[in-house]
Design a protein around this motif. Structure first.
Motif, PDB file in Angstrom:
ATOM      1  N   HIS A  57       1.052  -1.019  -0.296  1.00  0.00           N
ATOM      2  CA  HIS A  57      -0.117   0.009  -0.170  1.00  0.00           C
ATOM      3  C   HIS A  57       1.123   1.324  -0.367  1.00  0.00           C
ATOM      4  O   HIS A  57      -0.010   2.260  -0.316  1.00  0.00           O
ATOM      5  N   VAL A  58       1.865   1.368   0.504  1.00  0.00           N
ATOM      6  CA  VAL A  58       2.833   2.312   1.018  1.00  0.00           C
ATOM      7  C   VAL A  58       4.302   2.304  -0.334  1.00  0.00           C
ATOM      8  O   VAL A  58       4.762   1.143   0.660  1.00  0.00           O
ATOM      9  N   ALA A  59       4.994   3.040  -0.559  1.00  0.00           N
ATOM     10  CA  ALA A  59       5.682   2.911  -1.375  1.00  0.00           C
ATOM     11  C   ALA A  59       6.837   4.210  -0.540  1.00  0.00           C
ATOM     12  O   ALA A  59       6.328   5.314  -0.448  1.00  0.00           O
ATOM     13  N   LEU A  60       8.173   3.458  -1.184  1.00  0.00           N
ATOM     14  CA  LEU A  60       9.176   4.739  -0.271  1.00  0.00           C
ATOM     15  C   LEU A  60       9.941   4.773  -1.613  1.00  0.00           C
ATOM     16  O   LEU A  60      10.311   4.426  -2.727  1.00  0.00           O
ATOM     17  N   SER A  61      10.443   6.139  -1.438  1.00  0.00           N
ATOM     18  CA  SER A  61      11.499   6.071  -2.816  1.00  0.00           C
ATOM     19  C   SER A  61      12.417   5.741  -3.058  1.00  0.00           C
ATOM     20  O   SER A  61      13.039   5.686  -1.481  1.00  0.00           O
ATOM     21  N   ARG A  62      13.188   6.325  -3.644  1.00  0.00           N
ATOM     22  CA  ARG A  62      15.081   5.801  -3.497  1.00  0.00           C
ATOM     23  C   ARG A  62      15.703   6.136  -2.215  1.00  0.00           C
ATOM     24  O   ARG A  62      16.629   5.589  -1.972  1.00  0.00           O
ATOM     25  N   ASP A  63      15.889   7.287  -3.232  1.00  0.00           N
ATOM     26  CA  ASP A  63      16.365   8.079  -2.073  1.00  0.00           C
ATOM     27  C   ASP A  63      16.327   7.662  -0.831  1.00  0.00           C
ATOM     28  O   ASP A  63      16.716   7.319   0.916  1.00  0.00           O
ATOM     29  N   VAL A  64      15.003   7.558  -0.258  1.00  0.00           N
ATOM     30  CA  VAL A  64      14.732   6.522   1.385  1.00  0.00           C
ATOM     31  C   VAL A  64      14.860   5.702   1.757  1.00  0.00           C
ATOM     32  O   VAL A  64      15.430   5.170   2.699  1.00  0.00           O
ATOM     33  N   ARG A  65      14.944   4.546   0.602  1.00  0.00           N
ATOM     34  CA  ARG A  65      15.356   4.197   0.903  1.00  0.00           C
ATOM     35  C   ARG A  65      17.340   3.457   0.963  1.00  0.00           C
ATOM     36  O   ARG A  65      17.206   3.225   1.531  1.00  0.00           O
ATOM     37  N   GLN A  66      17.094   4.507   0.656  1.00  0.00           N
ATOM     38  CA  GLN A  66      19.421   4.363   0.879  1.00  0.00           C
ATOM     39  C   GLN A  66      19.425   4.653   1.784  1.00  0.00           C
ATOM     40  O   GLN A  66      20.575   3.812   2.433  1.00  0.00           O
TER      41      GLN A  66
END
Length: 364
Positions: A57-66
């Motif tokens: 339901h909720v996707a995290l941006s690439r920057d947040v994942r890094q």
């Protein structure tokens, strides 16, 4: 058979592993994003507190994942540095993985089992009566104490060479069903061979004692220090002296043995369960602090009848023919008549020779 921890806590908390931290941070980030965007998550998913449900339901941006990955790696690295194992190489750390769930601690079921072991020892080594009696009393005392495993005080067997003290100790280990280690004091380099040396030294190695624990994963093996009075000393260029007897003293003292630090791995072990058997030919060459911790038990050489009976038992175990056993027994009796009583080593060599002759292929 109970299992006990033999080291102080040395493994990082699994909750502080990099993957576990990354999962928790990701779960928190998805919840924050969900609350800010006003996304409504079904109660049955949110209540389970599972990351995989929020991922749908909720996707995290690439920057947040890094950022989460970097933060998780940093926290895990700090937690890992708190473990005594972080100083070790990967292959060395892998050796300690066997200790994660503790090690086996062997116990005797009852005083009757202690009687059976002592009787079996006396049947095989009747000339070692004082040692058999001492081990009987100590085993019964250990059972009566109600401890989780078999704990015996260190023993010092003093007697002429070639009477079978090391063989007696190995026989004891087999009856108790624990591993054994024979440490030859005359051929090892002072204390380093047994307890190891500090990692800062050029030829530093872990000792055979710790290697035994890491390999066999048993807390109370039988460790035999053979001819302890003949152990050499090592001297450094600064004049420091390292002797085997000095290294043994903290391992014989109950309080210090339970918090003994391996000089190589720099990890605290509980060595208070180890069953120590020391042998010597003349206890007068040993220092008083060692003698006070394990008073010598004086033993005599086996008689002719003892040697003949031993040859019969050992020959039968080797499936030797009656003719070969009779030949060995005759040789023992003849040597005694001539005034040369053979020792146990000589009898074993005769049995080895007889076995070799019987196993030799027939000549064409």
């Amino acid at each position: 058979m109970p299992r006990i921890p033999i080291t102080e806590p040395i493994f990082p908390d699994s909750a502080l592993s990099e993957s576990a931290i990354k999962d928790r941070l990701s779960l928190h980030a998805r919840r924050l994003k969900a609350s800010k965007t006003g996304l409504i998550i079904p109660d049955h998913l949110a209540a389970e507190d599972k990351l995989e449900h929020l991922e749908l339901h909720v996707a995290l941006s690439r920057d947040v994942r890094q950022r989460i990955a970097r933060r998780a790696a940093c926290i895990a690295a700090r937690a890992d540095r708190l473990s005594p194992l972080h100083r070790l190489k990967r292959e060395q750390r892998e050796r300690f993985e066997g200790l994660r769930n503790g090690v086996d601690l062997v116990a005797l079921a009852s005083e009757h089992r202690a009687d059976e072991i002592a009787a079996a020892l006396h049947a095989e080594f009747p000339w070692m009566g004082p040692a058999n009696e001492a081990i009987l009393h100590e085993m019964r005392r250990s059972v009566q104490s109600g401890e989780a495993g078999l704990r015996l005080p260190p023993m010092l067997l003093d007697g002429p060479p070639g009477i079978g003290t090391s063989r007696w100790a190995r026989w004891l280990a087999g009856l108790i069903r624990v591993p054994d280690l024979i440490f030859e004091s005359t051929t090892e380099n002072a204390s380093f061979g047994l307890v190891g040396s500090q990692r800062g030294w050029g030829n530093a190695v872990p000792g055979r004692l710790v290697n035994l624990i890491l390999t066999r994963l048993v807390a109370n093996p039988v460790v035999v220090v053979d001819e302890v009075e003949k152990a050499s000393e090592a001297r450094t260029t600064q004049g420091r002296v390292f002797s085997l007897t000095d290294a043994l003293l903290p391992l014989f003292e109950p309080l210090s043995a339970r918090r003994w630090t391996c000089p190589y791995y720099e990890v605290v072990f509980d060595m208070g369960w180890i069953i120590w058997v020391l042998t010597c030919n003349d206890w007068r060459g040993l220092p008083e602090p060692l003698l006070s911790r394990c008073p010598p038990i004086r033993l005599d050489s086996p008689s002719r009848d003892h040697l003949v009976a031993f040859a019969g038992r050992e020959g039968a175990r080797r499936s030797l023919s009656d003719a070969s056993i009779d030949a060995v027994c005759t040789a023992i009796s003849w040597a005694t008549v001539q005034g040369h009583r053979p020792d146990l080593r000589a009898v074993i060599r005769m049995l080895d020779r007889a076995e070799g002759l019987e196993r030799r292929p027939p000549l064409q």
